[in-house]
Structures are given as structure tokens and as C-alpha cells.
Design a protein around this motif. Sequence first.
Motif, short mmCIF file in Angstrom:
data_model
loop_
_atom_site.label_atom_id
_atom_site.label_comp_id
_atom_site.label_asym_id
_atom_site.label_seq_id
_atom_site.Cartn_x
_atom_site.Cartn_y
_atom_site.Cartn_z
N GLU A 161 0.72 -1.30 0.08
CA GLU A 161 -0.09 -0.11 -0.04
C GLU A 161 0.81 1.24 -0.14
N GLY A 162 1.97 1.16 0.43
CA GLY A 162 3.07 2.40 0.65
C GLY A 162 2.82 2.82 2.04
N PHE A 163 4.01 3.14 2.49
CA PHE A 163 4.22 3.74 4.09
C PHE A 163 3.18 5.10 3.90
N GLY A 164 2.50 5.00 5.39
CA GLY A 164 1.67 6.27 5.47
C GLY A 164 0.26 6.31 4.98
N GLN A 165 0.01 5.28 4.06
CA GLN A 165 -1.30 5.69 3.30
C GLN A 165 -2.19 4.40 3.85
N VAL A 166 -3.54 4.81 3.07
CA VAL A 166 -4.77 3.71 3.38
C VAL A 166 -5.36 3.47 1.99
N ARG A 167 -5.91 2.27 1.88
CA ARG A 167 -6.63 2.08 1.00
C ARG A 167 -8.12 2.00 1.37
N LEU A 168 -8.87 2.72 0.55
CA LEU A 168 -10.25 3.03 0.93
C LEU A 168 -11.01 1.90 1.27
N PRO A 169 -11.39 1.01 0.43
CA PRO A 169 -11.97 -0.16 0.57
C PRO A 169 -11.79 -1.02 1.87
N ARG A 170 -10.44 -0.94 2.34
CA ARG A 170 -9.99 -1.66 3.42
C ARG A 170 -10.33 -0.69 4.63
N LEU A 171 -10.33 0.42 4.66
CA LEU A 171 -10.64 1.53 5.86
C LEU A 171 -12.01 1.64 5.73
N THR A 172 -13.04 1.51 4.76
CA THR A 172 -14.35 1.18 4.93
C THR A 172 -14.88 -0.01 5.61
N LEU A 173 -14.19 -1.02 5.34
CA LEU A 173 -14.49 -2.23 5.85
C LEU A 173 -14.31 -2.40 7.45
N MET A 174 -13.07 -1.75 7.67
CA MET A 174 -12.52 -1.57 9.26
C MET A 174 -13.60 -0.85 9.85
N ALA A 175 -14.29 0.33 9.08
CA ALA A 175 -15.10 1.32 10.03
C ALA A 175 -16.59 0.43 10.13
N SER A 176 -16.75 -0.43 9.20
CA SER A 176 -18.04 -1.09 9.40
C SER A 176 -17.89 -2.14 10.64
N GLN A 177 -16.84 -2.87 10.54
CA GLN A 177 -16.40 -3.93 11.66
C GLN A 177 -16.03 -3.21 12.85
N VAL A 178 -15.64 -2.06 13.12
CA VAL A 178 -15.55 -1.33 14.45
C VAL A 178 -16.87 -0.86 15.07
N SER A 179 -17.68 -0.37 14.10
CA SER A 179 -18.97 0.10 14.36
C SER A 179 -19.88 -1.17 15.28
N ASP A 180 -19.74 -2.35 14.52
CA ASP A 180 -20.04 -3.47 14.99
C ASP A 180 -19.75 -3.83 16.30
N ALA A 181 -18.30 -4.08 16.15
CA ALA A 181 -17.50 -4.75 17.52
C ALA A 181 -17.84 -3.81 18.61
#
Length: 324
Positions: free
Chosen positions: A274-294
Motif C-alpha cells: 500500500e505504501g508507507f503512511g497511506q490507506v486503501r479506502l475499501p480496507r478503511l471502509t470495511l474496518m469502519a463497518s467492523q468497528v461500528s459493529d464490534a
Amino acid sequence: MGSAQAQNTPIKFQLDWRFEGPAALFLTPVAKGYFKDNKLDVTVDAGNGSGGAVTRVASGTYDMGFADMASLMEFHANNPDAPNKPVAVMVVYNNTPASVMALKKSGITKPSDLSGKKMGAPVFDAGRRAFPVFAKANNITGFQWTAMDPPLRETMLARGDVDAITGFTFTSLLNLEARGVKAEDVVVLPYAEFGVKHYGNVVIASPKLVRENPAAVKAFLQALARGVKDVVADPAAAIEFVKARDGIINVPLEVRRLRLAIDTVVNSSDARAEGFGQVRLPRLTLMASQVSDAFNTKTRVDPAQIWNPAFLPSAAELNVLPKK
């Protein structure tokens, strides 16, 4: 001298934890003058957990900090009306360092073996908070939690009071060793390798700083990237800057902790992809959904509110990871 000093922007920076190996990532650019080169006067303070780092930046006590992405998401979603919600501006730990650790003699070898077992961790531990995501991904059921203060976590596992613990690998593995447990006698189940692709620790900035002095945020991240490159290239040398802040650290142990952190979460295969420092939006979006639930948050996590890549250094400046 006085007039030159006056031009430096003061930045108060809150770490997530004590002055241990990984703190070298921030103490190195301070010690080497990289922040000063960028007209910043940065002070780095030890912390007591990611949640504390987020709230201290939110309160305005600190300008910037280092915190677990999930803790930042939880704060946003549970405090929708908070006037100053910090934002993530750079990823440092591309993967969460959280893992489940058990002793080999327990017979636990894979995540599904945790069903019906007694788990141990402090209530605020990042791995414990995100465990529902890990459990769902691996069909783990019927486990019970035992809470304890952080210094007792590894002791209780070594004594057999709990079957497994959650924690940052580079913290708990070395703490177990300090309690007489050999590394080869520990089973490590990293979240990142078992279906939980959460981002780990990120640099966060107060909205006030972002609004009033965006150039300072950019200057901070540029100097930090320069420091990270040095630390990754020579972890042993970087520990001297940690020792300068906490003279009683065990230097060989902290060098190993820093190397382990670099290998598992800073220079991981995901980070290189992904490159140091950066995010990939699909991965961030999935994480956001999982954190909301968990975390059963009041509102759903909105990834667009969490992440602001506008201050990242150039691709060349972010090229800090050695090729494997």
C-alpha cells in the motif's frame, strides 16, 4: 537566536504508550533535529493507551498524537457532537499489532481452538476491544473474559490463570519472555493473518491545528518520514534516543521490541503493497463497518471523517521501507 526560535511552531505530541522501542520512531526525528529543520519545536510525551491519546488531542491538551485507528474511530462514532474530533493524517502501523497469545502446552494452535476458553486482557486493550471481529472471522464462541491491570496480563498467562491473552505482539511476547517463558513455547495468532485487516496506529492531529496551521502538519509528517527511514535502517542506533528519555530501559530488549514492531506492522507485506503512511479506502471502509459493529458505537463510523491524506509527504519522501 531569539528571533529564529520565535518562528518555530510548538507541537505537543502524545505517544500511545511508554518510552519503549517503537517510541524511537518519534524520538529519532526530535533528537536528529529533523523537526527543527522544518521550523517545528516538537515535545514528545509518554502515554498510557490509545484512548488517552485520542481524548487528549480532542481536548486540545495536545496538538498531535499516536493512536490506534480503531480507538480514533470509536471516539468519532461515540462522540458525534464533540467539537474537536482528531483526524488520522498518516498510517505508521499498517497492520494492527494485536494478536492472541497462548502457551503451546495449552493445545491451542489455531483461532477456533479458543472456543470455550478463558481469555485475559485489560478492558481497554485494543486486541480485546476488536476481539469480536476476530471471533466472527474465525467462528470462535463460548469464550469468557478475565480483566486485569496491564502488568498482570502476561503473568496470569504464564501461571495458567487464563488460557490465552490479547495484546500487541511486540509488547506481550517480550513481556512473557521476561517472566521466564521461552518464545518458542508461545503460540501467536496475529489478527492481521486471521481475517482482521485493521489498520494499526496512526498519527492524529487536532482539527484546530489542521485548520489554523496546515503547513505545520505537513512539516511534521515530512520530518517524521525522514526519521522513520533512519529507524528502519538502523533500529539499534535509534534505541539510544529512547534511552536518553528513559535511562532504565533494557537496551537489548527494546532493540528486539523495535525490530519486531518494524517487521510485523511497519514494514509488513501490506505496508509495502500500500505504501508507507497511506490507506486503501475499501480496507478503511470495511474496518469502519467492523468497528461500528464490534464496539457497538452510538453512530456508524464514517471513514471520510476519520482520514485526511492532504498532508502526506511526496511519494519519494514516503519511500522509507527497504525492499525485501
